[in-house]
Design an enzyme around this catalytic site. Sequence first.
Site, PDB file in Angstrom:
ATOM      1  N   ASP A 209      40.771  -3.535  28.492  1.00 37.50           N
ATOM      2  CA  ASP A 209      39.413  -4.106  28.554  1.00 37.50           C
ATOM      3  C   ASP A 209      38.409  -3.005  28.239  1.00 37.50           C
ATOM      4  O   ASP A 209      38.750  -1.828  28.174  1.00 37.50           O
ATOM      5  CB  ASP A 209      39.164  -4.625  29.969  1.00 37.50           C
ATOM      6  CG  ASP A 209      39.357  -3.522  31.002  1.00 37.50           C
ATOM      7  OD1 ASP A 209      38.397  -2.832  31.316  1.00 37.50           O
ATOM      8  OD2 ASP A 209      40.508  -3.326  31.478  1.00 37.50           O
ATOM      9  N   ASP A 211      35.888  -2.338  30.304  1.00 33.47           N
ATOM     10  CA  ASP A 211      35.190  -2.215  31.580  1.00 33.47           C
ATOM     11  C   ASP A 211      33.955  -3.134  31.548  1.00 33.47           C
ATOM     12  O   ASP A 211      34.113  -4.320  31.245  1.00 33.47           O
ATOM     13  CB  ASP A 211      34.847  -0.746  31.867  1.00 33.47           C
ATOM     14  CG  ASP A 211      34.619  -0.503  33.350  1.00 33.47           C
ATOM     15  OD1 ASP A 211      35.391  -1.027  34.164  1.00 33.47           O
ATOM     16  OD2 ASP A 211      33.656   0.195  33.702  1.00 33.47           O
TER      17      ASP A 211
HETATM   18  N1  LIG Z   1      38.064  -1.393  33.790  1.00 31.16           N
HETATM   19  C1  LIG Z   1      38.964  -0.916  34.646  1.00 31.16           C
HETATM   20  N2  LIG Z   1      38.567  -0.169  35.708  1.00 31.16           N
HETATM   21  C2  LIG Z   1      39.492   0.340  36.570  1.00 31.16           C
HETATM   22  N3  LIG Z   1      40.802   0.127  36.456  1.00 31.16           N
HETATM   23  C3  LIG Z   1      41.230  -0.609  35.422  1.00 31.16           C
HETATM   24  N4  LIG Z   1      42.470  -0.971  35.035  1.00 31.16           N
HETATM   25  C4  LIG Z   1      42.362  -1.707  33.921  1.00 31.16           C
HETATM   26  N5  LIG Z   1      41.070  -1.838  33.562  1.00 31.16           N
HETATM   27  C5  LIG Z   1      40.342  -1.156  34.480  1.00 31.16           C
END
Ligand SMILES: Nc1ncnc2[nH]cnc12
Length: 287
Positions: A209, A211
């Site tokens: 992703d 975030d």
């Molecule tokens: N955006 C994110 N923040 C923290 N841990 C994660 N693991 C996968 N995506 C994450």
Amino acid sequence: MGEGRIGVIGGSGLYGMEGLENIREVEVDTPFGAPSDAYIMGTLQDRELVFLPRHGRGHRIAPSALNYRANIHGFKQLGAEWILSVSAVGSMREDIHPGDLVLPDQFFDRTRGRVSSFFDQDVVVHVTFADPTCAALGQIVYEAASKTEAAVHAGGTYICIEGPQFSTRAESRIYRQWGVDVIGMTNLPEARLAREAELCYVTIAMATDYDCWHESADDVDVEAILTLLHRNAKLAQDVIRHAVPHIPRERSCPCSTALQYAIITAPEMIPATARERFELLLGPYLT
Ligand SMILES: Nc1ncnc2[nH]cnc12
Ligand SMILES: CSC[C@H]1O[C@H](OP(=O)(O)O)[C@H](O)[C@@H]1O
């Protein structure tokens, strides 16, 4: 001399390792408490592999509640010398796309009060940690990852947050200004403890992703992460399968002797109870 076994830590979405032969399940007890689950041992291409799902089967243990010491001590007890740590991470860079593999070689700590050292009483130990991952193992994993269909990013900084909540938008934007590359919640305590246990450690990070900093991508949520990870769990296992035949049986990297000049406590001041508690880690240095 260890037994040359290869440890694999399965992160979010990776709770088993396909293709293992002669499988057995081993419960391990440690001076630091219980690991996340039983270890799964087996052979892969003639090498002994030791697998542990970091959060336990069924993903029962949150990042802040993991007993990282027990997990790493268990690997050491079972003769693992290399650890391939598979993790889901958020991408903090436009050019690291969800689905890409990243092999971070630096970490930045945003956790709070996690127990990240074995040596909490009676013995003081300061290991060198400027380069927290094993360069030799990292190169092998890079070559293995390059054989898959995924884009691979060699190097980068993994910021380790406390969680379990994802970051606020302000935090995410500031982390980007700090120049980090990926974000996760688990790998830094493991890397510290692996170094103290003289194990080679490398993170195979799978970007899931953006975030919440990205203006056009959706804010991160578990559903999106798991959808991608279930699709890509095979990818992480492919990397491991390609890497295994190239991992040497004997080590010559500095990780294997990390404690040699790190123990500062006068040997005659170390009580018998501590010698017992730390036997597996310090035994060769306290004779
Ligand atoms: N955006 C994110 N923040 C923290 N841990 C994660 N693991 C996968 N995506 C994450
Ligand atoms: C499932 S989303 C957040 C979760 O995913 C990562 O886990 P892991 O490092 O074990 O793959 C992240 O660190 C969080 O624990």
